[in-house]
Design an enzyme around this catalytic site. Structure first.
Site: not given
Length: 486
Positions: A76, A78, A115, A145-146, A169, A457
């Site tokens: 992904h 983002d 990530d 995605e996030e 991922d 994150h």
């Protein structure tokens, strides 16, 4: 970026450095997408985009591999935008600044975007490196995605031609993922009524900070502190004794990151200031004792301040604070099937107030739909008790494990041959897009692999350098070993 240029394998690290230089938080991936499309055209690859912005790149098979099954490498575009409070950074305009720290690559005061930036870089590196042997190749790069898997939701049937999908991922070298949790967003909203502060009140900002934060799925079992929950616990326990008035409360920035910081603007009568100060010290000591191992840098600050905001009315304040304190958070149940894996959890991720509204956003995850529904029902019940509005939205399915998956067995066997050890075949308590891909492509064989990433994150995010090399060896060896299409 020069430090990354010295790392191996190249061109993976060089491509990752370029990705870091182009801002790409969720909903702001277009500059990175445009760069990748232009890069693909310059390389002579077929490239196209669909209605939701997903990118599909095709590269012909290496000579002699034309009869192999087709593979799509998926990542992904983002990243999760999180920064330390004292870091000046605009994720929409400023580049990520990666650097080497011992055995790891990390970033200066922000999330790194490993990530899924490393997975993205690996997919592009396969395209760029003609020494990698492979059959018919596709690269699928999804949008947003996030923040809700919008690209995966929008993926249409018939676009991909491959037989096998390798999702990049995952975040643990030596583990192969063949299933993941589904999820749903749950939002509770309060209508706020406010009133002027009584005479003789003093106003303070109470800030809880220094927590590690982390991935609300992959790190939920670690017992990390949730700043929203910890600050609400103080307010619920002491508001009445202190005659405390609440003016504002804010914590967390995205629903899929464990909140590291939260603050409340509060006011107490002048004759209660000494008691408030003492209670702050006592509560900080309690938290440091309870969370000494997992949150050694926790602090609770109290600073006198000025505010133009009015206070929440008594009834409104009680319903809001009691809801925050009573709402479930963290692990709800461990799986009986996937031993050691969380089955059901939730994260009280974002709390924010405006003049007349309060909004609390949760991300609920579960390996099974009934677990997800159970938590939604709990949140619905306490929302009703608090006389608040609520909604569940953005539900996405889990990825049902397939113990007979041919590509999973191929990856496992290849790993064993390369490194002389058997990898762990796992189900992950996080949202991978594979569950959504199964709807338009039910017969596609899927697996997920990746390097070791810690602190995803959060501003502590880092990727283990050696594991990136091992992941690259595995990925390229698997591509070479893909069987003939029958």
């Amino acid at each position: 970026m020069s430090e990354l240029a010295t790392l191996s394998p190249q061109p993976l690290w060089d491509i990752f450095a370029k990705i870091c230089s182009i801002p790409h938080p969720s909903y702001h991936e277009e500059a990175l997408a445009t760069h990748i499309v232009d890069w693909s055209k310059q390389k002579g690859f077929h490239v196209e985009r669909d209605e939701v912005g997903n990118i599909l790149i095709r590269k012909p098979a290496t000579p002699g591999y034309e009869n192999r099954k087709g593979v799509v490498l998926q990542a992904h575009l983002d990243m999760v935008p999180q920064k330390n409070n004292d870091t000046v950074h605009d994720f929409k305009t400023d580049p990520i600044r990666p650097y080497v720290n011992g055995e790891w690559v990390t970033a200066e005061g922000t999330t790194l975007g490993a990530d899924n930036g490393i997975g993205l870089a690996s997919a592009l590196a396969v395209l760029a490196d003609d020494s990698v042997e492979h059959g018919p190749m596709e690269v699928l790069l999804t949008m947003t995605e996030e923040a809700g898997m919008e690209g995966a939701f929008g993926l249409k049937a018939g676009w991909l031609q491959a037989d096998i999908l390798i999702n990049t991922d995952s975040e643990e070298e030596g583990e192969i993922y063949m299933g993941c949790a589904g999820g749903v967003d749950f939002t509770t909203t309060f209508d706020l009524t406010r009133e002027a502060l009584p005479q003789g009140y003093k106003t303070f900002t109470m800030t809880l900070k220094g927590l590690k934060g982390g991935h609300s799925g992959g790190d939920v079992h670690l017992g990390l502190g949730n700043a929203n929950k910890l600050l609400a616990r103080f307010l619920a326990g002491h508001a009445e004794d202190l005659s405390l008035k609440l003016l504002d409360f804010r914590g967390g920035t995205v629903r899929n990151a464990i909140p590291r910081e939260a603050y409340a603007i509060i006011a107490v009568p002048a004759d209660k200031v000494a008691e408030l100060t003492a209670l702050r010290t006592r509560y900080e000591d309690i938290l440091k004792n309870e969370l000494a191992v997992v949150e050694p840098n926790l602090v609770l600050l109290l600073d006198e301040t000025q505010s133009e905001l009015k206070a929440l009315s008594d009834d409104c304040q009680k319903r809001f604070v009691f809801f925050l304190n009573a709402a479930p958070n963290g692990v709800i149940r461990m799986s009986d099937v996937a031993i050691g894996v969380v089955e059901t959890s939730l994260n009280e991720g974002v709390v924010r107030l405006t003049e007349d509204k309060a909004e609390i956003i949760f991300l609920v995850r579960s390996l099974i739909d009934s677990g997800k529904n159970y938590v939604v029902n709990m949140l619905t019940s306490i929302s009703k008790l608090a006389q608040a509005q609520y909604r569940a939205e953005g539900s996405y399915p889990g990825w049902q494990p397939d113990a007979d998956s041919p590509v999973m067995h191929l990856v496992s066997d290849t790993y064993n041959k390369l490194f002389g050890k058997i990898p762990n075949v796992m189900v992950i308590h996080a949202g991978l897009e594979c569950g959504l891909f199964k709807k338009p492509y039910p017969d596609m064989d899927m697996v997920s692999i990746g390097p070791t990433i810690r602190g995803a994150h959060s501003p502590d995010e880092r990727v283990h350098i050696a594991s990136v090399g091992e992941y690259w060896k595995l990925l390229t060896a698997v591509l070479k070993a893909i069987p003939v299409k029958e």
